[in-house]
Design a protein around this motif. Structure first.
Motif, PDB file in Angstrom:
ATOM      1  N   LYS A  15       0.831  -1.205   0.000  1.00  0.00           N
ATOM      2  CA  LYS A  15       0.000   0.000   0.000  1.00  0.00           C
ATOM      3  C   LYS A  15       0.863   1.251   0.000  1.00  0.00           C
ATOM      4  CE  LYS A  15      -3.805   2.264   2.450  1.00  0.00           C
ATOM      5  NZ  LYS A  15      -4.768   2.171   3.572  1.00  0.00           N
ATOM      6  N   PHE A  19       0.818   4.076  -2.978  1.00  0.00           N
ATOM      7  CA  PHE A  19       0.512   5.467  -2.678  1.00  0.00           C
ATOM      8  C   PHE A  19       1.678   6.378  -3.053  1.00  0.00           C
ATOM      9  CE2 PHE A  19      -3.312   5.771   0.345  1.00  0.00           C
ATOM     10  CZ  PHE A  19      -3.945   4.730  -0.302  1.00  0.00           C
ATOM     11  N   HIS A 107      -7.878   6.403  -4.917  1.00  0.00           N
ATOM     12  CA  HIS A 107      -6.447   6.361  -5.170  1.00  0.00           C
ATOM     13  C   HIS A 107      -5.982   7.494  -6.088  1.00  0.00           C
ATOM     14  CE1 HIS A 107      -7.088   2.231  -3.735  1.00  0.00           C
ATOM     15  NE2 HIS A 107      -5.806   2.232  -3.434  1.00  0.00           N
ATOM     16  N   ILE A 110      -3.979  11.510  -4.767  1.00  0.00           N
ATOM     17  CA  ILE A 110      -3.815  11.280  -3.327  1.00  0.00           C
ATOM     18  C   ILE A 110      -3.129  12.449  -2.637  1.00  0.00           C
ATOM     19  CG2 ILE A 110      -2.426   9.930  -1.695  1.00  0.00           C
ATOM     20  CD1 ILE A 110      -3.346   7.444  -3.029  1.00  0.00           C
TER      21      ILE A 110
END
Length: 328
Positions: A15, A19, A107, A110
């Motif tokens: 994750k 990101f 997503h 971000i």
């Protein structure tokens, strides 16, 4: 005497990796003269070099990098990235188009969304500290990924907050973010309306919207999909009535939260949609503060500049800008 040596982190969690790469797309969008983020492509060697500089982690191969992205997509059960042939052994990575579901859209942009989420958090913190309330602070968080990120900020800082917070929401992402805290936090309450789960918007929807009309709130926070000539639009017909009910039927400071990419100048984008509200239905607008490249003509900034005649600056932070909407 036993000594311990700090070990260098070899890999980012999936994750965190995803990101970080998505932030690179947002940053590249500000550098390039492209119309939207879907036109941005990053080479695998460029991503690997950026990861080395930012995180001090060296991904040796394109294959390993792409494998981690695909594994994250498999867990999410939705595509986020596309792979194209690059130069030599390099591959080009772009964002999958279109993002239609909540878990895809959260997503997108971000960096910008987290800046705005912190702006909302800071405003409510200031409000709670400047007002000696014995009653809870009442907050509505609407649909969309941006409100989901706002909930994540509250969850992250909840242990340091002393005021009682009541959150009213039909956003399942928000509910998931906060539900785990309810057993251990007596100063947090979450209220949800009845409804059926809508998998696309990831919300609870129902024809009865009286839940949001039962009383006043301190803050009502919502995002939107598009803004064209002061009118607000969303793609979901099912979300339309609830969105309209929240903004037009309640007392409280109404805050429109934006990543900055909602402003458009092409009427064809909203030609088949109906406006549910206008900019003037809101009291405040919060947008991210971005680095402006003077050598790149950024259409989004130019469009937003046209709206500033209706906006009065309240807070100009390093990360976000809060404006009061001029109603007349």
């Amino acid at each position: 005497m036993q000594t311990f040596t700090a070990h260098k982190q070899l890999r980012l969690k999936q994750k965190e990796l995803v990101f970080t790469i998505l932030r690179m797309f947002s940053e590249e969008l500000e550098k390039e003269e492209v119309k939207n983020i879907w036109e941005v492509s990053l080479s695998s060697s460029q991503i690997i070099q950026n990861l080395k500089e930012r995180c001090n982690i060296d991904y040796k191969t394109n294959y390993w990098l792409w494998t981690q992205l695909k594994r994250y997509e498999e867990e999410l059960n939705m595509p986020l990235f596309k792979k194209h042939r690059g130069n030599g052994q390099d591959i080009l990575i772009s964002l999958y188009y279109p993002y239609t579901h909540f878990h895809q859209k959260k997503h997108l942009y971000i960096s910008e969304k987290l800046k705005v989420a912190n702006g909302v958090y800071d405003e409510i913190q200031d409000f709670s500290q400047n007002n000696d309330f014995r009653r809870p602070v009442k907050l509505v968080l609407g649909a969309g990924g941006l409100c989901d990120h706002i909930a994540s900020i509250f969850a992250e800082h909840r242990a340091s907050q002393t005021y009682h917070l009541e959150i009213y929401t039909h956003n399942l992402g928000v509910i998931e973010q906060l539900s785990g805290l309810l057993m251990e936090d007596d100063h947090l309450s979450v209220f949800v309306p009845r409804g059926k789960i809508d998998s696309t918007t990831y919300t609870l929807l129902d024809d009865d919207n009286e839940f949001y009309g039962e009383g006043g709130f301190d803050f009502i926070v919502q995002g939107t999909s598009f803004i064209y000539e002061n009118k607000l639009y969303i793609e979901s017909e099912r979300e339309f009535a609830r969105k309209k009910s929240i903004v037009q039927g309640n007392a409280g400071v109404k805050i429109l939260v934006l990543s900055g990419h909602e402003f458009i100048d092409d009427p064809l984008v909203v030609s088949k949609l109906t406006s549910y509200a206008t900019l003037f239905d809101y009291d405040q607008v919060i947008v991210p503060r971005t680095k402006v490249n003077p050598q790149v003509e950024n259409s989004r900034n130019l469009i937003f500049d046209g709206y500033k005649k209706h906006l009065q600056p309240l807070v100009l932070n390093w990360n976000y800008e809060i404006y009061q909407v001029i109603k007349s």
